[in-house]
Write a protein that holds these residues in place. Sequence first.
Motif, PDB file in Angstrom:
ATOM      1  N   LEU A 289       2.066   6.427  -6.993  1.00 27.14           N
ATOM      2  CA  LEU A 289       1.009   7.337  -7.429  1.00 27.14           C
ATOM      3  C   LEU A 289       1.350   8.790  -7.134  1.00 27.14           C
ATOM      4  O   LEU A 289       1.088   9.677  -7.944  1.00 27.14           O
ATOM      5  N   ILE A 290       1.926   9.040  -5.975  1.00 23.31           N
ATOM      6  CA  ILE A 290       2.285  10.411  -5.606  1.00 23.31           C
ATOM      7  C   ILE A 290       3.541  10.850  -6.336  1.00 23.31           C
ATOM      8  O   ILE A 290       3.673  11.995  -6.739  1.00 23.31           O
ATOM      9  N   GLY A 291       4.474   9.920  -6.508  1.00 23.29           N
ATOM     10  CA  GLY A 291       5.711  10.235  -7.202  1.00 23.29           C
ATOM     11  C   GLY A 291       6.771  10.851  -6.304  1.00 23.29           C
ATOM     12  O   GLY A 291       7.727  11.440  -6.792  1.00 23.29           O
ATOM     13  N   ASP A 292       6.608  10.726  -5.002  1.00 24.36           N
ATOM     14  CA  ASP A 292       7.560  11.311  -4.071  1.00 24.36           C
ATOM     15  C   ASP A 292       8.182  10.190  -3.236  1.00 24.36           C
ATOM     16  O   ASP A 292       7.504   9.542  -2.437  1.00 24.36           O
ATOM     17  N   ALA A 293       9.474   9.971  -3.416  1.00 22.27           N
ATOM     18  CA  ALA A 293      10.164   8.903  -2.702  1.00 22.27           C
ATOM     19  C   ALA A 293      10.316   9.211  -1.217  1.00 22.27           C
ATOM     20  O   ALA A 293      10.529   8.308  -0.418  1.00 22.27           O
ATOM     21  N   ALA A 294      10.185  10.465  -0.846  1.00 23.14           N
ATOM     22  CA  ALA A 294      10.302  10.829   0.565  1.00 23.14           C
ATOM     23  C   ALA A 294       9.165  10.217   1.384  1.00 23.14           C
ATOM     24  O   ALA A 294       9.339   9.912   2.566  1.00 23.14           O
ATOM     25  N   VAL A 295       8.007  10.023   0.755  1.00 22.83           N
ATOM     26  CA  VAL A 295       6.880   9.391   1.445  1.00 22.83           C
ATOM     27  C   VAL A 295       7.242   7.958   1.801  1.00 22.83           C
ATOM     28  O   VAL A 295       6.992   7.494   2.918  1.00 22.83           O
ATOM     29  N   PHE A 296       7.845   7.253   0.855  1.00 20.91           N
ATOM     30  CA  PHE A 296       8.238   5.863   1.097  1.00 20.91           C
ATOM     31  C   PHE A 296       9.301   5.790   2.187  1.00 20.91           C
ATOM     32  O   PHE A 296       9.235   4.936   3.067  1.00 20.91           O
ATOM     33  N   LYS A 297      10.252   6.691   2.131  1.00 18.68           N
ATOM     34  CA  LYS A 297      11.325   6.703   3.132  1.00 18.68           C
ATOM     35  C   LYS A 297      10.777   6.966   4.528  1.00 18.68           C
ATOM     36  O   LYS A 297      11.246   6.372   5.506  1.00 18.68           O
ATOM     37  N   ALA A 298       9.781   7.811   4.636  1.00 22.22           N
ATOM     38  CA  ALA A 298       9.213   8.139   5.936  1.00 22.22           C
ATOM     39  C   ALA A 298       8.249   7.060   6.434  1.00 22.22           C
ATOM     40  O   ALA A 298       8.177   6.789   7.635  1.00 22.22           O
ATOM     41  N   ALA A 299       7.519   6.415   5.524  1.00 19.81           N
ATOM     42  CA  ALA A 299       6.469   5.484   5.924  1.00 19.81           C
ATOM     43  C   ALA A 299       6.944   4.034   6.026  1.00 19.81           C
ATOM     44  O   ALA A 299       6.286   3.228   6.676  1.00 19.81           O
ATOM     45  N   PHE A 300       8.055   3.698   5.396  1.00 19.54           N
ATOM     46  CA  PHE A 300       8.508   2.309   5.416  1.00 19.54           C
ATOM     47  C   PHE A 300       8.772   1.776   6.826  1.00 19.54           C
ATOM     48  O   PHE A 300       8.379   0.650   7.140  1.00 19.54           O
ATOM     49  N   PRO A 301       9.403   2.532   7.724  1.00 23.74           N
ATOM     50  CA  PRO A 301       9.583   2.008   9.094  1.00 23.74           C
ATOM     51  C   PRO A 301       8.264   1.725   9.815  1.00 23.74           C
ATOM     52  O   PRO A 301       8.216   0.889  10.710  1.00 23.74           O
ATOM     53  N   LEU A 302       7.197   2.391   9.394  1.00 28.83           N
ATOM     54  CA  LEU A 302       5.904   2.145  10.020  1.00 28.83           C
ATOM     55  C   LEU A 302       5.393   0.741   9.726  1.00 28.83           C
ATOM     56  O   LEU A 302       4.680   0.155  10.546  1.00 28.83           O
ATOM     57  N   THR A 303       5.753   0.183   8.575  1.00 30.06           N
ATOM     58  CA  THR A 303       5.317  -1.183   8.274  1.00 30.06           C
ATOM     59  C   THR A 303       5.954  -2.173   9.247  1.00 30.06           C
ATOM     60  O   THR A 303       5.285  -3.083   9.734  1.00 30.06           O
ATOM     61  N   PHE A 304       7.225  -1.972   9.519  1.00 30.58           N
ATOM     62  CA  PHE A 304       7.918  -2.841  10.474  1.00 30.58           C
ATOM     63  C   PHE A 304       7.343  -2.662  11.874  1.00 30.58           C
ATOM     64  O   PHE A 304       7.085  -3.646  12.584  1.00 30.58           O
ATOM     65  N   ALA A 305       7.123  -1.431  12.278  1.00 34.40           N
ATOM     66  CA  ALA A 305       6.580  -1.157  13.612  1.00 34.40           C
ATOM     67  C   ALA A 305       5.181  -1.749  13.758  1.00 34.40           C
ATOM     68  O   ALA A 305       4.857  -2.320  14.809  1.00 34.40           O
ATOM     69  N   ALA A 306       4.366  -1.633  12.722  1.00 36.66           N
ATOM     70  CA  ALA A 306       3.009  -2.191  12.788  1.00 36.66           C
ATOM     71  C   ALA A 306       3.058  -3.714  12.882  1.00 36.66           C
ATOM     72  O   ALA A 306       2.300  -4.317  13.656  1.00 36.66           O
TER      73      ALA A 306
ATOM     74  N   ILE B 111       0.837  -1.203   0.000  1.00 37.55           N
ATOM     75  CA  ILE B 111       0.000   0.000   0.000  1.00 37.55           C
ATOM     76  C   ILE B 111       0.871   1.253   0.000  1.00 37.55           C
ATOM     77  O   ILE B 111       0.632   2.195  -0.765  1.00 37.55           O
ATOM     78  N   ILE B 112       1.904   1.246   0.809  1.00 34.86           N
ATOM     79  CA  ILE B 112       2.806   2.405   0.856  1.00 34.86           C
ATOM     80  C   ILE B 112       3.572   2.538  -0.448  1.00 34.86           C
ATOM     81  O   ILE B 112       3.758   3.646  -0.968  1.00 34.86           O
ATOM     82  N   TYR B 113       4.003   1.406  -1.010  1.00 32.66           N
ATOM     83  CA  TYR B 113       4.731   1.459  -2.278  1.00 32.66           C
ATOM     84  C   TYR B 113       3.830   1.986  -3.397  1.00 32.66           C
ATOM     85  O   TYR B 113       4.260   2.821  -4.199  1.00 32.66           O
ATOM     86  N   ALA B 114       2.584   1.508  -3.448  1.00 32.67           N
ATOM     87  CA  ALA B 114       1.648   1.987  -4.472  1.00 32.67           C
ATOM     88  C   ALA B 114       1.368   3.473  -4.282  1.00 32.67           C
ATOM     89  O   ALA B 114       1.285   4.227  -5.265  1.00 32.67           O
ATOM     90  N   GLY B 115       1.222   3.892  -3.035  1.00 36.71           N
ATOM     91  CA  GLY B 115       1.009   5.309  -2.776  1.00 36.71           C
ATOM     92  C   GLY B 115       2.199   6.157  -3.198  1.00 36.71           C
ATOM     93  O   GLY B 115       2.032   7.257  -3.720  1.00 36.71           O
ATOM     94  N   THR B 116       3.392   5.620  -2.999  1.00 37.85           N
ATOM     95  CA  THR B 116       4.599   6.339  -3.414  1.00 37.85           C
ATOM     96  C   THR B 116       4.661   6.474  -4.929  1.00 37.85           C
ATOM     97  O   THR B 116       5.017   7.531  -5.457  1.00 37.85           O
TER      98      THR B 116
END
Length: 133
Positions: free
Chosen positions: A92-109, A85-90
């Motif tokens: 679609l948005i086209g901003d890699a900073a979103v992926f960099k910020a949100a990826f640790p949340l997948t591990f934490a969740a 979901i985060i990868y698809a959102g990245t």
Amino acid sequence: DDVIYLYHYVTNISHIPMINKLSFMGLVGLLGLLSIPTGDVRYCAFFAFFVFFGYLFTIEDELFTAYVRKAASTAFFLQTALFFIIYAGTVLIGDAAVFKAAFPLTFAAGMFVFICLLVIHEYREQRGVEIGT
């Protein structure tokens, strides 16, 4: 006679309590100490791994192993779904900073769900409530 007893005591490890292998994940909590010299509070999240030291002398029977597998598989599928979901959102948005910020949340969740499910299974077992595997 004392030598024979000492030999059997040393070679027979049944007197040594078995250590649950899940408790070794608690050692990851030591990474939280990096927050002291670096001043980066994000390392404090590793302190959550200290919860696994609570399983140090928990007996690893078949039911405990089934609970760990069930909790781990649920957490894995959640983590994988969140990643895509985060990868698809990245994309679609086209901003890699979103992926960099949100990826640790997948591990934490995933870790949060794993710990919560394991605690719930253990609580239900202590109360005598059977749950399907």
